[in-house]
Design a protein around this motif. Structure first.
Motif, short mmCIF file in Angstrom:
data_model
loop_
_atom_site.label_atom_id
_atom_site.label_comp_id
_atom_site.label_asym_id
_atom_site.label_seq_id
_atom_site.Cartn_x
_atom_site.Cartn_y
_atom_site.Cartn_z
N ALA A 4 0.83 -1.20 0.00
CA ALA A 4 0.00 0.00 0.00
C ALA A 4 0.87 1.25 0.00
CB ALA A 4 -0.92 0.01 1.22
N ASP A 5 2.06 1.17 0.55
CA ASP A 5 2.99 2.29 0.60
C ASP A 5 4.40 1.74 0.41
OD1 ASP A 5 4.81 4.33 1.49
OD2 ASP A 5 3.13 5.34 2.46
N ILE A 6 5.02 2.07 -0.70
CA ILE A 6 6.33 1.50 -1.03
C ILE A 6 7.41 2.05 -0.10
CG2 ILE A 6 8.12 1.37 -2.81
CD1 ILE A 6 5.85 1.48 -4.90
N ALA A 7 7.43 3.36 0.10
CA ALA A 7 8.48 3.98 0.92
C ALA A 7 8.46 3.47 2.35
CB ALA A 7 8.34 5.49 0.90
N ALA A 8 7.27 3.23 2.87
CA ALA A 8 7.13 2.74 4.25
C ALA A 8 7.16 1.23 4.33
CB ALA A 8 5.83 3.26 4.85
N ASP A 9 7.25 0.54 3.18
CA ASP A 9 7.22 -0.92 3.14
C ASP A 9 5.99 -1.46 3.87
OD1 ASP A 9 8.30 -3.34 2.24
OD2 ASP A 9 9.26 -3.74 4.17
N ARG A 10 4.85 -0.77 3.66
CA ARG A 10 3.61 -1.15 4.34
C ARG A 10 2.74 -1.98 3.40
NH1 ARG A 10 -1.21 1.64 4.43
NH2 ARG A 10 -0.18 3.58 3.78
N PRO A 11 2.45 -3.22 3.77
CA PRO A 11 1.66 -4.07 2.87
C PRO A 11 0.20 -3.66 2.79
CG PRO A 11 2.13 -5.23 4.91
CD PRO A 11 2.90 -3.95 4.98
N ALA A 12 -0.40 -3.93 1.67
CA ALA A 12 -1.86 -3.78 1.54
C ALA A 12 -2.53 -4.89 2.35
CB ALA A 12 -2.26 -3.88 0.08
N THR A 13 -3.66 -4.55 2.95
CA THR A 13 -4.47 -5.54 3.67
C THR A 13 -5.89 -5.46 3.15
OG1 THR A 13 -5.30 -4.14 5.47
CG2 THR A 13 -3.06 -5.02 5.70
N THR A 14 -6.71 -6.38 3.60
CA THR A 14 -8.11 -6.36 3.17
C THR A 14 -8.87 -5.17 3.76
OG1 THR A 14 -8.70 -7.86 4.99
CG2 THR A 14 -8.17 -8.85 2.85
#
Length: 448
Positions: free
Chosen positions: A48-58
């Motif tokens: 969901a956010d590349i810079a923050a390495d935050r994965p997309a969730t449902t």
């Protein structure tokens, strides 16, 4: 919630989604499938956010772009059921001829032109939507997909309800349906984690403002979009819900109702709406004969990953589905048949008329000379509606177009020995920079 459902092999789905993200450089995609009133499948892939390495969730909320039109149309129908407006009354405003009705505007038959004016900085919008609001055809006579029309519906709703549109959508639609991720505006204002938007080349988009929020400023999770598609008709009287699906034909494959594209002809009945703008590729599909709906949301301008996932899901869940059942923008193309010759005339803009000359050359090419600038030659075609369609890297010399719309498209038809239609200033994608505005201007040329 079952891990797999309806014949879907989740391992295969995982592979399809991973491949789509990798092949099309899409950061993430989220999927929701609802049957009846229940969410039966929800999955998310990528970042969901590349810079923050935050994965997309449902739970991740995505920008929905034009899927928002389905929400706005539902709110219009609620206001009609409440007696606050009449679907067949003219919308407020001053028009040179007949004013379009609410019903016509819902169906993109109000006579307004296509338009968008994305802006990424603070302060007032530099392009005035009012400068492009003039009707380009008699209301009710033809389809033209128009954000201007849905902006007018948003203003009408705020006037008759006394509520801001975002609050109205939340209070009258999402909360009664038990959906919690909804947000509305240039930036997400809801409770869920949100997907950062990215260009087709992978650059992050800043906050995006426009003058047509009612046409494209919604946010939600894929699961909530799928549930909205299944549950929203239950908010309306049966007669109003049915009117919303009474879609006037656009082509042999589909028609457009109230914020819903409705398929025609072979294959399962499909009700849908897609959405696309800077950093957003969204699709909402309902298959009523199966009590089924699907939402696929991606945070990239490119629709390629979204479409690959949609096609896989629908091939399994609704055999016989065809991509043309959900795309209202497709025109049947044909070769240009104009004889060689020269036409000259003007493009009408808010800053005055701009001289234009075109010369039809052999082998389907056209030379375009704009306001004394060096001529450009480009391949040309035609369609069901237009006898000439051509696009070239030509800058329309108006203040609005110079902001971020460096291309010019001409769409013209023959009329009493001349060519009439429109000249469109736009930006061709966002591989470089950010999406600009789409500005339609009347154009008339005469044979020389």
């Amino acid at each position: 919630m079952p891990d797999g459902w309806g014949g879907l092999d989740t391992e295969v789905l995982d592979e399809v989604c991973a491949k789509a993200l990798a092949e099309h450089s899409c950061p993430s995609v989220s999927i929701g499938v609802a049957e009846g009133d229940e969410l039966v499948l929800a999955r998310a892939y990528g970042l969901a956010d590349i810079a923050a390495d935050r994965p997309a969730t449902t739970r991740t909320a995505y920008g929905l772009a034009s899927v928002t039109k389905a929400f706005t149309a539902t709110a219009v129908c609620l206001a009609a059921d409440d007696g606050l407006l009449d679907l067949d009354a003219p919308i407020p405003g001053t028009f040179a001829g007949t004013a379009p009705t609410v019903r016509q505007v819902l169906q993109h038959r109000g006579g307004f032109p296509a338009f968008y004016n994305f802006h990424y900085g603070p302060g007032p919008l530099p392009i005035d939507i009012g400068d492009y609001r003039a009707l380009v055809r008699e209301p009710g006579t033809d389809f033209e997909y128009s954000n201007i029309g849905y902006a007018a519906l948003g203003s009408l709703l705020e006037s008759v309800t006394g509520r801001r549109l975002g609050d109205l959508l939340r209070e009258r639609i999402f909360e009664p349906l038990g959906l919690r991720s909804f947000g509305y505006g240039p930036a997400y204002d809801g409770p869920a984690p949100v997907a950062q938007r990215y260009s087709a080349g992978g650059r992050p988009y800043p906050t995006c403002f426009s003058a047509h929020s009612a046409a494209g400023a919604g946010w939600a999770s894929a699961g909530d979009v799928a549930l909205f598609a299944r549950r929203s008709a239950g908010l309306l009287t049966p007669a109003t819900a049915a009117a919303g699906y009474d879609a006037v034909a656009i082509s042999e494959h589909l028609g457009y109702g109230f914020g819903r594209i409705v398929s025609r002809g072979a294959g399962p009945l499909i009700r849908s709406h897609g959405g696309g703008m800077g950093g957003i590729a969204a699709m909402m599909i309902e298959v009523p004969e199966r009590d089924l709906s699907v939402a696929v949301l991606a945070n990239s301008t490119s629709k390629a990953a979204r479409d690959a996932v949609v096609n896989h899901l629908m091939a399994v869940l609704a055999p016989g589905f065809r991509a043309e059942q959900v795309n209202p923008m497709t025109e049947q193309v044909r070769p240009m048949a104009l004889a060689a010759g020269e036409w000259a005339g003007e493009i009408s803009t808010v800053e005055g008329d701009i001289p234009l000359r075109i010369t039809v050359l052999p082998e389907g090419r056209v030379e375009i000379a704009l306001d004394g600038a060096p001529a450009v030659t480009a391949p040309a075609g035609a369609s069901q509606r237009w006898d000439l369609r051509v696009s070239a890297p030509l800058q329309l010399p108006t203040a609005d177009a110079r902001l971020n719309s460096p291309h010019l498209a001409l769409e013209l038809r023959t009329d009493q020995g001349g060519l009439v239609g429109r000249a469109v200033a736009f930006k061709d994608g966002d591989q470089e920079g950010l999406l600009g505005a789409y500005l339609v201007h009347p154009c008339v040329l005469h044979s020389r």
